[in-house]
Design a protein around this motif. Structure first.
Motif, PDB file in Angstrom:
ATOM      1  N   THR A   1     -33.019 -65.970  22.123  1.00  0.00           N
ATOM      2  CA  THR A   1     -31.895 -66.688  21.993  1.00  0.00           C
ATOM      3  C   THR A   1     -30.656 -65.860  22.709  1.00  0.00           C
ATOM      4  OG1 THR A   1     -33.050 -68.008  20.351  1.00  0.00           O
ATOM      5  CG2 THR A   1     -29.953 -68.135  21.630  1.00  0.00           C
ATOM      6  N   VAL A   2     -29.806 -66.179  23.917  1.00  0.00           N
ATOM      7  CA  VAL A   2     -29.163 -65.732  24.820  1.00  0.00           C
ATOM      8  C   VAL A   2     -27.695 -66.431  24.588  1.00  0.00           C
ATOM      9  CG1 VAL A   2     -27.996 -64.869  27.225  1.00  0.00           C
ATOM     10  CG2 VAL A   2     -31.171 -65.112  26.998  1.00  0.00           C
ATOM     11  N   ALA A   3     -26.940 -65.443  24.280  1.00  0.00           N
ATOM     12  CA  ALA A   3     -25.875 -66.317  24.096  1.00  0.00           C
ATOM     13  C   ALA A   3     -24.158 -64.960  24.490  1.00  0.00           C
ATOM     14  CB  ALA A   3     -25.190 -65.491  22.390  1.00  0.00           C
ATOM     15  N   ARG A   4     -24.046 -65.725  25.664  1.00  0.00           N
ATOM     16  CA  ARG A   4     -23.183 -66.083  26.576  1.00  0.00           C
ATOM     17  C   ARG A   4     -21.377 -65.998  25.960  1.00  0.00           C
ATOM     18  NH1 ARG A   4     -24.826 -68.752  31.463  1.00  0.00           N
ATOM     19  NH2 ARG A   4     -26.512 -66.903  31.535  1.00  0.00           N
ATOM     20  N   ALA A   5     -21.254 -64.213  26.983  1.00  0.00           N
ATOM     21  CA  ALA A   5     -19.093 -64.803  27.199  1.00  0.00           C
ATOM     22  C   ALA A   5     -19.362 -64.155  28.269  1.00  0.00           C
ATOM     23  CB  ALA A   5     -19.014 -63.727  25.987  1.00  0.00           C
ATOM     24  N   THR A   6     -17.796 -63.663  28.917  1.00  0.00           N
ATOM     25  CA  THR A   6     -17.455 -63.545  29.798  1.00  0.00           C
ATOM     26  C   THR A   6     -16.510 -62.560  29.606  1.00  0.00           C
ATOM     27  OG1 THR A   6     -17.788 -65.347  31.247  1.00  0.00           O
ATOM     28  CG2 THR A   6     -15.940 -64.573  32.081  1.00  0.00           C
ATOM     29  N   ILE A   7     -15.899 -61.485  30.591  1.00  0.00           N
ATOM     30  CA  ILE A   7     -14.943 -60.269  29.853  1.00  0.00           C
ATOM     31  C   ILE A   7     -14.690 -60.127  31.171  1.00  0.00           C
ATOM     32  CG2 ILE A   7     -16.708 -59.070  28.257  1.00  0.00           C
ATOM     33  CD1 ILE A   7     -17.183 -57.326  30.713  1.00  0.00           C
ATOM     34  N   ASP A   8     -13.303 -59.872  31.617  1.00  0.00           N
ATOM     35  CA  ASP A   8     -12.960 -59.483  32.960  1.00  0.00           C
ATOM     36  C   ASP A   8     -13.184 -58.412  33.795  1.00  0.00           C
ATOM     37  OD1 ASP A   8     -10.834 -61.222  33.228  1.00  0.00           O
ATOM     38  OD2 ASP A   8      -9.663 -60.932  31.625  1.00  0.00           O
ATOM     39  N   ASN A   9     -13.356 -57.772  35.122  1.00  0.00           N
ATOM     40  CA  ASN A   9     -13.433 -56.799  35.137  1.00  0.00           C
ATOM     41  C   ASN A   9     -12.352 -55.844  36.601  1.00  0.00           C
ATOM     42  OD1 ASN A   9     -15.212 -54.534  35.326  1.00  0.00           O
ATOM     43  ND2 ASN A   9     -15.845 -55.812  37.513  1.00  0.00           N
ATOM     44  N   ASP A  10     -10.913 -56.046  35.289  1.00  0.00           N
ATOM     45  CA  ASP A  10     -10.098 -55.408  36.556  1.00  0.00           C
ATOM     46  C   ASP A  10     -10.627 -54.257  36.944  1.00  0.00           C
ATOM     47  OD1 ASP A  10      -9.216 -58.083  36.269  1.00  0.00           O
ATOM     48  OD2 ASP A  10      -8.000 -57.397  34.044  1.00  0.00           O
ATOM     49  N   ASP A  11     -10.907 -53.504  36.519  1.00  0.00           N
ATOM     50  CA  ASP A  11     -11.420 -51.585  37.314  1.00  0.00           C
ATOM     51  C   ASP A  11     -12.032 -51.949  37.115  1.00  0.00           C
ATOM     52  OD1 ASP A  11     -12.823 -52.098  35.205  1.00  0.00           O
ATOM     53  OD2 ASP A  11     -12.123 -50.075  33.426  1.00  0.00           O
ATOM     54  N   GLY A  12     -12.737 -53.001  37.764  1.00  0.00           N
ATOM     55  CA  GLY A  12     -14.333 -52.550  38.176  1.00  0.00           C
ATOM     56  C   GLY A  12     -16.000 -51.470  37.871  1.00  0.00           C
ATOM     57  N   LEU A  13     -14.856 -51.105  36.503  1.00  0.00           N
ATOM     58  CA  LEU A  13     -16.086 -50.113  36.317  1.00  0.00           C
ATOM     59  C   LEU A  13     -17.724 -51.075  35.450  1.00  0.00           C
ATOM     60  CD1 LEU A  13     -13.748 -47.153  35.101  1.00  0.00           C
ATOM     61  CD2 LEU A  13     -14.932 -47.478  37.085  1.00  0.00           C
ATOM     62  N   TRP A  14     -17.262 -52.228  35.106  1.00  0.00           N
ATOM     63  CA  TRP A  14     -18.175 -53.356  34.056  1.00  0.00           C
ATOM     64  C   TRP A  14     -18.751 -53.437  35.576  1.00  0.00           C
ATOM     65  CZ3 TRP A  14     -18.543 -53.232  28.700  1.00  0.00           C
ATOM     66  CH2 TRP A  14     -16.706 -52.919  27.999  1.00  0.00           C
ATOM     67  N   ARG A  15     -19.906 -52.553  35.765  1.00  0.00           N
ATOM     68  CA  ARG A  15     -21.215 -53.445  36.449  1.00  0.00           C
ATOM     69  C   ARG A  15     -22.941 -54.270  36.948  1.00  0.00           C
ATOM     70  NH1 ARG A  15     -19.498 -48.883  40.063  1.00  0.00           N
ATOM     71  NH2 ARG A  15     -18.359 -47.549  39.270  1.00  0.00           N
ATOM     72  N   PRO A  16     -22.959 -54.888  37.253  1.00  0.00           N
ATOM     73  CA  PRO A  16     -23.495 -55.765  36.840  1.00  0.00           C
ATOM     74  C   PRO A  16     -25.106 -54.993  36.629  1.00  0.00           C
ATOM     75  CG  PRO A  16     -22.069 -56.667  38.862  1.00  0.00           C
ATOM     76  CD  PRO A  16     -21.778 -55.129  38.120  1.00  0.00           C
ATOM     77  N   GLY A  17     -25.942 -55.171  35.671  1.00  0.00           N
ATOM     78  CA  GLY A  17     -27.571 -54.627  35.368  1.00  0.00           C
ATOM     79  C   GLY A  17     -27.112 -53.917  34.703  1.00  0.00           C
ATOM     80  N   SER A  18     -25.428 -53.418  33.785  1.00  0.00           N
ATOM     81  CA  SER A  18     -25.415 -52.719  33.250  1.00  0.00           C
ATOM     82  C   SER A  18     -26.183 -52.852  31.715  1.00  0.00           C
ATOM     83  CB  SER A  18     -23.972 -51.969  33.188  1.00  0.00           C
ATOM     84  OG  SER A  18     -24.072 -51.257  34.674  1.00  0.00           O
ATOM     85  N   ALA A  19     -26.559 -52.607  30.761  1.00  0.00           N
ATOM     86  CA  ALA A  19     -26.711 -52.922  29.081  1.00  0.00           C
ATOM     87  C   ALA A  19     -25.380 -52.611  28.842  1.00  0.00           C
ATOM     88  CB  ALA A  19     -27.825 -51.725  29.008  1.00  0.00           C
TER      89      ALA A  19
END
Length: 334
Positions: free
Chosen positions: A230-248
């Motif tokens: 089951t997928v539970a979803r949250a949203t985070i800010d990425n102001d520093d640009g270091l959170w990268r799509p596709g990352s675990a």
């Protein structure tokens, strides 16, 4: 992560022994007063000698205490805090994946077919809405026209080369606004029954351990086909640009919190003679207190007995106390 109650017969025996013994087990208050009395006696003996004779004798009796001068303790980073009430969290640690927010990804296409004359952006470039990314020559009019970014974001993909023929509506670039990202958490089995929207989530970046706080926004109605989760979803800010799509990532979801009368940090716990203990400071003496423990979370544990509210518990560098006790015990044996 479910609560655990780690208590053993050995720890209980050590606890009762430390509390006084006799026909009836001493109360925590009796033990506490006895400890203060011994500490006072050690202080008087220290006035007549070098301050360590009684400590050496204590090691011979039980090897559960040591004396460290205040300046040495401070220089070593030993810190204490009073034991007291706290709040335990019922938490679940879950793995997740970062993805771009739906609606914030755009495909940039050629309006008319023709050769690509110029490309003005590369993968990874930040772009703003309206910025020209390419120039294409129309096969119909034989004139160049500009291809602009429809949104601000970062170039994720470039699908054309200079001189190549761009087909009508073929994507030349993919752009995403990565200022915020979705955290899709995969919840398995019975855990899915306990997780509801609105609870707090702490997301940890695996690359460097950085964390971000968020709130669980929704639990998706379907099941992920590949993982059957089951997928539970949250949203985070990425102001520093270091959170990268596709990352675990890993995340801790707090399902509930409850107050308890007495807790200590997990960092304060050490193992001595096979029992979990904390070290309590009385003056310059540090004594091991065997504990009977209750439920715990990721940061702290409930104390059922073996400690009094207000006891000055070593919460940083407690392993130095354990090492000093071990060293003193070994010296006494020799």
């Amino acid at each position: 992560m479910p609560f655990r109650s780690p208590s053993t017969a050995l720890c209980l025996a050590l606890l009762l022994s430390a509390c006084g013994g006799g026909d009836a087990p001493a109360t925590a208050a009796d033990r506490h007063g006895h400890a203060h009395g011994e500490a006072a006696a050690a202080g008087h003996d220290g006035e007549a000698g070098d301050g360590h004779a009684e400590d050496d004798d204590d090691h011979g009796k039980g090897g559960d205490r040591t004396t460290i001068p205040a300046d040495v303790a401070e220089a070593s980073g030993i810190r204490v805090a009073p034991a007291g009430p706290g709040t335990l969290a019922d938490e679940h640690e879950i793995q997740g994946l970062l993805t771009p927010v739906e609606g914030r990804v755009a495909q940039v296409a050629a309006r008319f077919p023709g050769p690509v004359r110029q490309l003005l952006a590369n993968v990874g470039d930040p772009v703003r809405a309206g910025q020209v990314l390419a120039r294409v020559e129309s096969n119909q009019s034989l004139t160049e026209y500009s291809v602009a970014a429809p949104i601000s974001g970062v170039v994720l993909a470039r699908n054309a080369m200079p001189g190549a023929i761009a087909a009508e509506s073929s994507p030349l670039f993919e752009i995403a606004d990565l200022s915020t990202l979705w955290v899709d958490l995969h919840v398995f089995g019975a855990d899915a029954q306990h997780i509801r929207p609105g609870v707090p989530v702490t997301v940890t970046r695996l690359s460097d351990g950085a964390t971000a706080g968020a709130t669980l926004e929704r639990v998706l109605p379907g099941t992920a086909t590949a993982s059957q989760s089951t997928v539970a979803r949250a949203t985070i800010d990425n102001d520093d640009g270091l959170w990268r799509p596709g990352s675990a990532v890993k995340a801790r979801i707090t399902v509930a919190r409850r107050p308890v009368p007495l807790v200590v940090p997990l960092a304060a716990l050490q193992t001595l003679d096979g029992c979990e203990v904390v070290f309590v400071r009385q003056g310059e003496e540090y004594r091991a207190h065997p504990l009977r423990l209750g439920q715990r979370d990721a940061l702290q544990v409930q104390v059922l007995s073996g400690l009094e509210p207000g006891d000055a518990v070593v919460v940083e560098q407690s392993y130095l106390i354990k090492a000093d006790i071990g060293k003193a015990g070994a010296a006494h044996e020799h």
